[in-house]
Design an enzyme around this catalytic site. Structure first.
Site: not given
Ligand SMILES: Cc1ncc(COP(=O)(O)O)c(C=O)c1O
Length: 399
Positions: A187, A215, A246
């Protein structure tokens, strides 16, 4: 509040301010999107969000949350095995397993929670976890918890260093289970784990490979199926943990995607499953709509990849030196923490919101601005942000 504790906390907060590491929260008065309305600032372009596919404010995703709230109410009012579980959780988990390419999936209230559940449930004193040095804080804390609860052994290998990992796998050959843990996309660096090589090592040393794809879900691979799709190895990773907070709607929630037996075992034994409520139905509804949107519209992922390529190329063309890579996390290294904070504030004055990160989140001397690109950014948004980077970069004599 207790006087002594109060004094200590106030003193430490003062010190954070004096050291320039105090975090000021920016309040938004609009949904997440390529532009947001920030209290005291008006409309700003956001390059700091994990809203990679732009789905958190998507009308269909929001409507699905409303519909789930209407249909199921606010929540289970207890843990799933005691009170019953909702059909929407089952539907969501089936969709997540299909997306990840595993037999099954189990939802959690966050990926933090999922990582905490995983190690402490699956391992025991005969086992070892071997973890990448730059893994996310939730993995580090999950491992610490497992060490206390299960008395498992732990080791850390240098970031993406296959030689170091192999040495640690060798050293732990006699363990019952060797579990190798890596982020799919790191990240703070935006780099991708060397998955094919990790898989080969895991197979050679009979280790379980776990990838945190927080991610990467919705981001990597032509269809956004994650790190495994990026490398053409969907279905080969033993366990995937990821977030719904996310790309997949951005509300909250996480999941573990794995074999049916692993998910069943976690349902039986994982303490966050046994002693804590399920994901709220609104969140499950929105996340399910986000997964469906992703599966039906892979063009969203193509757009994210195109935007990422464009922004990176244009930063380079303007004299910035972002860390190399091809994910929508584009870090621009600035050195000292104060410089990163200063640049972030100057960009905000220009109407561009990018957070600066310094020590201890990243190593000393490697403070950075972490730009994050979304499929929802238009070329106009990106060009505006790039112009601001240039203006501020010149003022700070960076370019
Ligand atoms: C790699 C990684 N794992 C886990 C998490 C935690 O996810 P959640 O917000 O669902 O707890 C994050 C969030 O920043 C992350 O980046």
């Amino acid at each position: 509040m207790h006087g002594g504790l109060e004094r200590r906390l106030r003193g430490e907060l003062e010190q954070f301010r004096a050291d320039g590491v105090y975090k000021r929260l920016n309040h938004l008065d609009s949904p997440q999107g390529p532009r947001v309305r920030m209290e005291g600032r008006g409309e700003v372009i956001i390059l700091s969000s994990n809203n990679y596919l732009g789905l958190s404010g998507d009308p269909a995703v929001v409507a699905a949350g409303h519909a789930a709230l209407d249909r199921f109410g606010a929540g289970t009012a207890s843990v799933r095995f005691i009170c019953g579980t909702f059909t929407i959780h089952r539907e969501l988990e089936a969709a997540l397993a299909e997306l990840a390419g595993t037999e099954a999936a189990l939802s959690f209230v966050s990926c933090w929670n999922a990582n905490e559940a995983l190690f402490a449930t699956l391992l025991g004193p005969e086992d070892v976890i071997i973890s990448d040095q730059l893994n996310h804080a939730s993995i580090i804390d999950g491992i610490r918890l497992a060490k206390v609860i299960t008395k498992c052994d732990t080791a850390v290998y240098r970031h993406a260093d296959l030689g170091d990992l192999e040495a640690k796998l060798q050293a732990h050959r006699d363990r019952r289970t060797r579990l190798v843990m890596t982020d799919g996309v790191f990240s703070m660096e935006g780099d991708v784990a060397p998955l094919p090589e990790l898989l080969a090592l895991a197979r050679r040393y009979d280790a379980v490979l776990v990838v945190d794809d927080s991610h990467a879900t919705g981001v990597l691979g032509p269809n956004g199926r994650g790190t495994a799709e990026h490398f053409g190895v969907v279905g080969e990773v033993d366990v995937i943990t990821s977030t719904l907070g996310k790309a997949l709607g951005g509300a909250a929630g996480g999941f573990i995607a794995a074999s049916a037996a692993t998910c069943d075992y976690l349902t039986q034994r994982a303490r966050p499953q046994l002693f804590s409520n399920a994901l709220p139905c609104t969140v499950a509804g929105s996340a399910l709509a986000a997964v469906r949107r992703l599966r039906e519209h892979p063009a969203l992922v193509t757009r994210l990849h195109e935007n990422t390529r464009y922004f990176r190329e244009q930063l380079l063309a303007r004299g910035f030196r972002p860390l190399p890579g091809d994910t929508p996390i584009i870090p621009v290294i600035l050195g000292e923490t104060a410089k990163a904070i200063r640049m972030s504030e100057m960009l905000l004055d220009e109407g561009v919101f990018v957070t600066g990160f310094g020590y201890p989140v990243v190593p000393k001397g490697q403070a950075r601005l972490r730009c994050q690109i979304s499929a929802a950014h238009t070329r106009e948004h990106l060009d505006r942000a790039l112009e601001s980077f240039q203006v501020v970069g010149r003022k700070l004599e960076l370019v």
